[in-house]
Design a protein around this motif. Sequence first.
Motif, PDB file in Angstrom:
ATOM      1  N   GLU A  46       0.823  -1.214   0.000  1.00  0.00           N
ATOM      2  CA  GLU A  46       0.000   0.000   0.000  1.00  0.00           C
ATOM      3  C   GLU A  46       0.856   1.263   0.000  1.00  0.00           C
ATOM      4  O   GLU A  46       0.477   2.278  -0.587  1.00  0.00           O
ATOM      5  CB  GLU A  46      -0.929   0.005   1.208  1.00  0.00           C
ATOM      6  CG  GLU A  46      -2.031  -1.031   1.130  1.00  0.00           C
ATOM      7  CD  GLU A  46      -2.783  -1.212   2.444  1.00  0.00           C
ATOM      8  OE1 GLU A  46      -2.509  -0.463   3.415  1.00  0.00           O
ATOM      9  OE2 GLU A  46      -3.629  -2.120   2.505  1.00  0.00           O
ATOM     10  N   LEU A  47       2.007   1.185   0.657  1.00  0.00           N
ATOM     11  CA  LEU A  47       2.910   2.339   0.727  1.00  0.00           C
ATOM     12  C   LEU A  47       3.826   2.456  -0.487  1.00  0.00           C
ATOM     13  O   LEU A  47       4.591   3.405  -0.603  1.00  0.00           O
ATOM     14  CB  LEU A  47       3.761   2.259   1.998  1.00  0.00           C
ATOM     15  CG  LEU A  47       3.009   2.428   3.305  1.00  0.00           C
ATOM     16  CD1 LEU A  47       3.924   2.105   4.486  1.00  0.00           C
ATOM     17  CD2 LEU A  47       2.460   3.844   3.417  1.00  0.00           C
ATOM     18  N   GLY A  48       3.768   1.474  -1.381  1.00  0.00           N
ATOM     19  CA  GLY A  48       4.618   1.506  -2.570  1.00  0.00           C
ATOM     20  C   GLY A  48       6.045   1.045  -2.327  1.00  0.00           C
ATOM     21  O   GLY A  48       6.951   1.412  -3.068  1.00  0.00           O
ATOM     22  N   LEU A  49       6.243   0.228  -1.292  1.00  0.00           N
ATOM     23  CA  LEU A  49       7.594  -0.217  -0.948  1.00  0.00           C
ATOM     24  C   LEU A  49       7.950  -1.580  -1.552  1.00  0.00           C
ATOM     25  O   LEU A  49       9.049  -2.062  -1.340  1.00  0.00           O
ATOM     26  CB  LEU A  49       7.754  -0.273   0.576  1.00  0.00           C
ATOM     27  CG  LEU A  49       7.540   1.059   1.289  1.00  0.00           C
ATOM     28  CD1 LEU A  49       7.637   0.868   2.800  1.00  0.00           C
ATOM     29  CD2 LEU A  49       8.539   2.102   0.805  1.00  0.00           C
ATOM     30  N   LEU A  50       7.048  -2.185  -2.280  1.00  0.00           N
ATOM     31  CA  LEU A  50       7.318  -3.474  -2.924  1.00  0.00           C
ATOM     32  C   LEU A  50       7.465  -3.269  -4.432  1.00  0.00           C
ATOM     33  O   LEU A  50       6.711  -2.511  -5.042  1.00  0.00           O
ATOM     34  CB  LEU A  50       6.175  -4.463  -2.672  1.00  0.00           C
ATOM     35  CG  LEU A  50       5.857  -4.793  -1.227  1.00  0.00           C
ATOM     36  CD1 LEU A  50       4.667  -5.741  -1.172  1.00  0.00           C
ATOM     37  CD2 LEU A  50       7.057  -5.405  -0.529  1.00  0.00           C
ATOM     38  N   CYS A  51       8.428  -3.918  -5.004  1.00  0.00           N
ATOM     39  CA  CYS A  51       8.611  -3.912  -6.468  1.00  0.00           C
ATOM     40  C   CYS A  51       8.689  -2.499  -7.038  1.00  0.00           C
ATOM     41  O   CYS A  51       8.090  -2.189  -8.064  1.00  0.00           O
ATOM     42  CB  CYS A  51       7.517  -4.712  -7.144  1.00  0.00           C
ATOM     43  SG  CYS A  51       7.411  -6.417  -6.580  1.00  0.00           S
ATOM     44  N   CYS A  52       9.439  -1.657  -6.374  1.00  0.00           N
ATOM     45  CA  CYS A  52       9.556  -0.253  -6.794  1.00  0.00           C
ATOM     46  C   CYS A  52      10.044  -0.104  -8.232  1.00  0.00           C
ATOM     47  O   CYS A  52       9.643   0.829  -8.925  1.00  0.00           O
ATOM     48  CB  CYS A  52      10.512   0.492  -5.869  1.00  0.00           C
ATOM     49  SG  CYS A  52       9.996   0.577  -4.156  1.00  0.00           S
ATOM     50  N   SER A  53      10.909  -1.005  -8.677  1.00  0.00           N
ATOM     51  CA  SER A  53      11.505  -0.848 -10.006  1.00  0.00           C
ATOM     52  C   SER A  53      10.785  -1.629 -11.102  1.00  0.00           C
ATOM     53  O   SER A  53      11.221  -1.623 -12.253  1.00  0.00           O
ATOM     54  CB  SER A  53      12.984  -1.260  -9.967  1.00  0.00           C
ATOM     55  OG  SER A  53      13.107  -2.619  -9.610  1.00  0.00           O
TER      56      SER A  53
END
Length: 121
Positions: A46-53
């Motif tokens: 939800e915070l955008g901390l997974l699979c950023c790239s």
Amino acid sequence: MSRRDDEVAAVAAVAAKFVESELVAHREEFERQHQVDRDVWRKAGELGLLCCSIPEQYGGGGGTFAHDLTVFEAQARLGETGWGNGVHSGIVAHARGPRRRRVRHHRRQDVHLQRAAGSGS
């Protein structure tokens, strides 16, 4: 700083707060369980901390590896070793995720083009 540098700095701030509050604060519990709770993964997503790239079109953050590294660095700075995001986002998602979907998508497109041209079955 460039816009990209600002984005990486913003991810770093979110990641540091997340690692402190969601991982370090519950370290003993997760060590007893031999895993972190699924809610940790959900919150990280939800915070955008997974699979950023990973590209946005494939469900990722659309950033660069610098964004992923910022999350990994926040975890390392606080000595948090139980959360496997480095393996998940840094390796597995790239090896098993978007590229495979792109390859399958392109193969399907090729088959459709061949059929439309009358050269396929």
